[in-house]
Each structure stands twice: as C-alpha cells, then as structure tokens.
Design an enzyme around this catalytic site. Sequence first.
Site, short mmCIF file in Angstrom:
data_model
loop_
_atom_site.label_atom_id
_atom_site.label_comp_id
_atom_site.label_asym_id
_atom_site.label_seq_id
_atom_site.Cartn_x
_atom_site.Cartn_y
_atom_site.Cartn_z
N HIS A 263 0.83 -1.21 0.00
CA HIS A 263 0.00 0.00 0.00
C HIS A 263 0.87 1.26 0.00
CE1 HIS A 263 -3.87 1.98 0.56
NE2 HIS A 263 -3.20 2.87 1.27
N HIS A 300 -5.46 5.09 10.54
CA HIS A 300 -4.49 6.17 10.43
C HIS A 300 -4.80 7.26 11.45
CE1 HIS A 300 -3.05 9.80 7.88
NE2 HIS A 300 -2.18 9.47 8.80
N ASP A 306 -5.70 17.83 9.45
CA ASP A 306 -7.04 17.40 9.08
C ASP A 306 -6.95 16.70 7.72
OD1 ASP A 306 -7.94 18.64 11.33
OD2 ASP A 306 -9.27 20.05 10.32
N HIS A 336 -8.80 7.52 12.05
CA HIS A 336 -9.87 7.09 11.14
C HIS A 336 -9.33 5.90 10.36
CE1 HIS A 336 -7.38 9.89 8.83
NE2 HIS A 336 -7.64 9.11 7.80
#
Length: 385
Positions: A263, A300, A306, A336
């Site tokens: 990834h 993560h 943000d 998140h």
Amino acid sequence: MPVYHSLGAIPPKRHTQFRKPDGTLYAEELVSTEGFSSLYSLVYHAYPPTIVKTLGEPYSVEPKIAREKHLKHTSLIGFNVAPEDDYLQSRKPVLVNSDLHISLAAPRNSMTDYFYKNSQADEVVFIHEGTGTLKTGFGNIKFQYGDYLVIPRGTIYQMEFDTTANRLFIIESFSPIRAPKRYRNQYGQLMEHSPYCERDIKRPQDLETHDEHGDFKILIKKQGLIYPYIYGTHPFDFIGWDGFHYPWALSIHDFEPITGRLHQPPPVHQTFEGNNFVICSFVPRKFDYHPLSIPAPYNHSNVDSDEVLYYVDGDFMSRKSVVKGQITLHPGGIPHGPHPGSVEKSIGKESTDELAVMIDPFRPLMLTEDAIKIEDENYYKSWQM
Ligand SMILES: [Fe+2]
C-alpha cells in the site's frame, strides 16, 4: 506553473516603445507576484488597465463560521448544495481556515454582465460536472469533467458554461498553488518521477483582444469583501503577453498513479501544494501486487493534520455508502480508517476505479453555516460494527 508562455503580439525588447497602427502606444503592465520575486508576466493592453469610472459599495462574502472548534468525523453531502443562477452567489464556502477556503458551487448561468477577480487568493476550480470555457485576458481554456483550473490571484476571468448543469469544487489558497517541490528540478521542470509533466498542462489559447470602451463591471475580492468596480475599457484588451504567470489547467484523468507491491502512502497522490496544505488526486489504478497485500488503507492517526476527501466517481473501496459530491472531514487528533468489512473485501482485488480529490490542511478547518446545512450528522458513528 513555471513554463514560459506567450500569446499575441509583444515587442522584441521589454519596456520599449510598442505602437498601434495609428502610432499611439500600447499600455505595458507588469503582473508580478510576491513583490518582484516570483512568477510574473508582461502584458500589453490596448488601453491602460487603470481607467476606473466608478466604485460601488463593497459587500461581505466572508464565510459565516458555525463550528470553529470540533473533534468529530464529519460528512457533507455536497450535491445537496442547491443550484443557483449566478456564479459568485452559487459558491458556498464549507470548510475554511487561514490558509485556504473550500467551497462547493452549482452555478447555472455563464458570467455575462460582470467579470471577477480574486485579489486575495489563487483559485483551483475542480470541474466535477459541466463543460465550458474559462475566459481571461491571457486567453481561453476549455474545460470539462475532471479539470483542475488553476487561476492565480489577480486574474480577471469569466466562466462560460455550455449548459446549466454544473458542479464545482473550489479551493481558494492564500498562498501560491504550485506543483510539489519534490517533483521539480532546480530549474522548475517536472522530473521523471512526477505523476504528471508539462505536456499535461493546458495553457491559455485563442487570445481574444476586446478593443472596447464602455462600462465594464469587475467584482474584485479582497479581504473577504467584494468591491464592485466599473472600468472604462474591456479587461480583455490584451494585444499580447509573455511570462510565467497565467491561468492553466490539469485534468485529474492525466494524473498517472504511482503504485507498488504494498500500500502506497497518500503523498504518492499529491498533485499540488500551497502553504500548510496539499491537494491530492485518487485516480483509477492497479492495486498492490504483493501476494499478501491488503489494498484497503490501514487505520491512520493524522495527529497534526485534518483530512478532507471529496468523492468524485467510482466505488471508493474503503468506504461504505459514499455518494458523488460527498465530503468527509477526518480531523487531526483522532484515528480514522476503513469502514467495517472493507479491509477483507479489498483482499484479492486487482484494481480500483475510485476518483477523488483529497486536501490535507495542516491547520484545523472550521465548518461554516453552509456546511452545517448539508451535514450527515451520524457519519461519525459509521465505523460501528
Ligand atoms: Fe488518512
């Protein structure tokens, strides 16, 4: 974009006599940025660009902040922003801080009776739906689905839409928008490992010289106010120009994804940067090809940034029930990650057709009153098993 460009007629030497057929002089204008230290262009006008006839009353378009401080995963349903006839009135700032403003817009009509100049910010207008032409004195750029229009501050422009069905995602940047520094060599040229190069950049074409007197309304944005100016000559009266400062466009479809056996981190998707934020493009691509790879992203914690995702098209593999035009804001400070089930579901998949724009601001974003109106209030619970 640091690529030299020139359209129309210019004199062989700068700052020299350049005369019209009737013997009078064209009016030279230096358009420079960061004082005289950064990109600039030299413009030759039919008339001086200074002939102000009248000034109207300025009015505020400052975003109205509804939630200055927050720590909640937030989702906005962007296509719930109602279409409006006028381009400027249709622009609804939703997420803002002192580095950038993010707006949504669904304008129906072309700009015909006024021009617009943003004197406080560079604009990136992402075309989600609609086609048309960005008209400027530097020339015109035809746009379509997937184009990022990059309009440096101070550029007077009009948006000409082909139909009334338009959806725009707009970033106003209070610092210059640039290609990422790590993709440019010491001369500014995009290097071999950059996901796009100069051939992908659409530069203005079809210079139209409007040698016209009259009353030309230019709405100028500065420090959150719009100043209505009436000028005595057409703002698109360029005979010619040259330099490095002008509007340009890049299609998200020309962004070549960087992939790997495992990834790849979000910086591989980076497309542009400003001070204290980056803009990234998630485009259709082959998935990771290690035999045990997990294509879905890991959980993560972005402890000091943000994250904003704007979903454009395709099936977004890490999310459930995502719709076109949806925005998610994952604030720095809490983790998140992929929605339940999407990690297992991603294993064995070979490619994705997802298309999205991501913005990572390094300072917290505030939500505006227009954002609250289109909020999905239960989004933060969407990770429940
Ligand atoms: Fe993330």
